[in-house]
Design a protein around this motif. Sequence first.
Motif, short mmCIF file in Angstrom:
data_model
loop_
_atom_site.label_atom_id
_atom_site.label_comp_id
_atom_site.label_asym_id
_atom_site.label_seq_id
_atom_site.Cartn_x
_atom_site.Cartn_y
_atom_site.Cartn_z
N ARG A 194 10.82 0.87 -9.92
CA ARG A 194 10.96 0.74 -8.69
C ARG A 194 9.28 2.09 -8.79
N TRP A 195 9.81 3.07 -9.50
CA TRP A 195 7.88 4.09 -9.34
C TRP A 195 6.92 3.33 -9.99
N GLY A 196 7.81 2.68 -10.90
CA GLY A 196 6.28 1.64 -11.03
C GLY A 196 5.60 0.99 -10.04
N ARG A 197 6.53 0.40 -9.25
CA ARG A 197 5.97 -0.81 -8.12
C ARG A 197 5.19 -0.20 -7.29
N ALA A 198 5.88 1.99 -7.18
CA ALA A 198 5.01 2.53 -6.16
C ALA A 198 3.87 2.99 -6.28
N MET A 199 3.51 2.31 -7.76
CA MET A 199 2.08 3.05 -8.50
C MET A 199 1.68 1.81 -8.42
N ARG A 200 1.61 1.04 -9.26
CA ARG A 200 0.68 0.43 -8.46
C ARG A 200 -0.20 -0.25 -6.77
N ALA A 201 0.97 -0.01 -5.91
CA ALA A 201 1.18 -0.15 -4.84
C ALA A 201 0.39 1.07 -4.50
N THR A 202 0.34 2.45 -5.04
CA THR A 202 -0.71 3.18 -4.48
C THR A 202 -2.13 2.88 -4.86
N ALA A 203 -1.72 2.31 -5.50
CA ALA A 203 -3.25 1.80 -6.83
C ALA A 203 -4.13 0.87 -5.70
#
Length: 296
Positions: free
Chosen positions: A171-180
């Motif tokens: 979940r955090w990884g997907r949130a990081m990619r969304a932030t990018a």
Amino acid sequence: MQNLLTLLQTTIDGILIGGVYAVISIGLSLVFGVMHIVNFAHAEFLMIGMFIAWFAWNYAGIDPMLGAFIALAVTFVLGMLMQRTMIKPILHAPQVSQIFLTVGLLFALENGALLLFGADYRSVSTGYQTQALTLLSTEAGRLFVPLDKLYAFLMALLSGGALWYFLSRTRWGRAMRATAQDPMAARLMGIDTDKMYMIAFGLGVGTTAFGGAVILPYITASPTVGSQFVVLMFTAVVLGGLGSVAGAVVGGIMVGLIQSFSALFLPIQLMNLTLFVIFILVLAFRPEGLTARRRA
């Protein structure tokens, strides 16, 4: 037969060292991809990782391959603190301000290490440093894999795979990619982008420190060791496409192979000449990277 063995051995050496180049370059590409900032001090965290692993080996007898996890943990926390106190205030500043800050951080870390540790070179002694795995033995010669480089490659592969899993499956990884991809949209969806920036920077410098620790068995640690890798790291991410984690892996392997074959055909003083020529050509004709698709 001898020429074929030489080419195969050169290829193996290039892939092994290229795998390590890949993992130390992933962090640089991750930081740019998420935060859109080029960290010129990134290679200094490789130096910090090497010293952490050396102290763990020297005072606690911990093998550098295990000390790499300590280096990852310490620099992850250190990176998050630096991001919050130093990088965050200049995220939306002009690029020249970002460059000045990270270059200043480079000099501060390097000279701080010189002040604390001196200019001496530090190395470790392990049981596998002089051992090799023989793949093929003939009258013309043998094909082998040095164990220290093999272990470093496998550890780099492990860390790269773990980072890929984190970014693509958590979940955090997907949130990081969304932030990018779109920080504003990410914030509207309830994502704490400031936290994502902290984690991204911590992971970026942490994976580089991890890579620095695993190469300690065959490269000595010194406060200036980062200068040996900074151009290699930037070359890897430029070849693969700045901001692309997968591209950094491809770029790292390419850098390792180019270096290895250049050492085979050119004098040692010119070993990096081919690499730098390719680096300049890519910047001139494919600045988006060799693995990136051209935009219409």
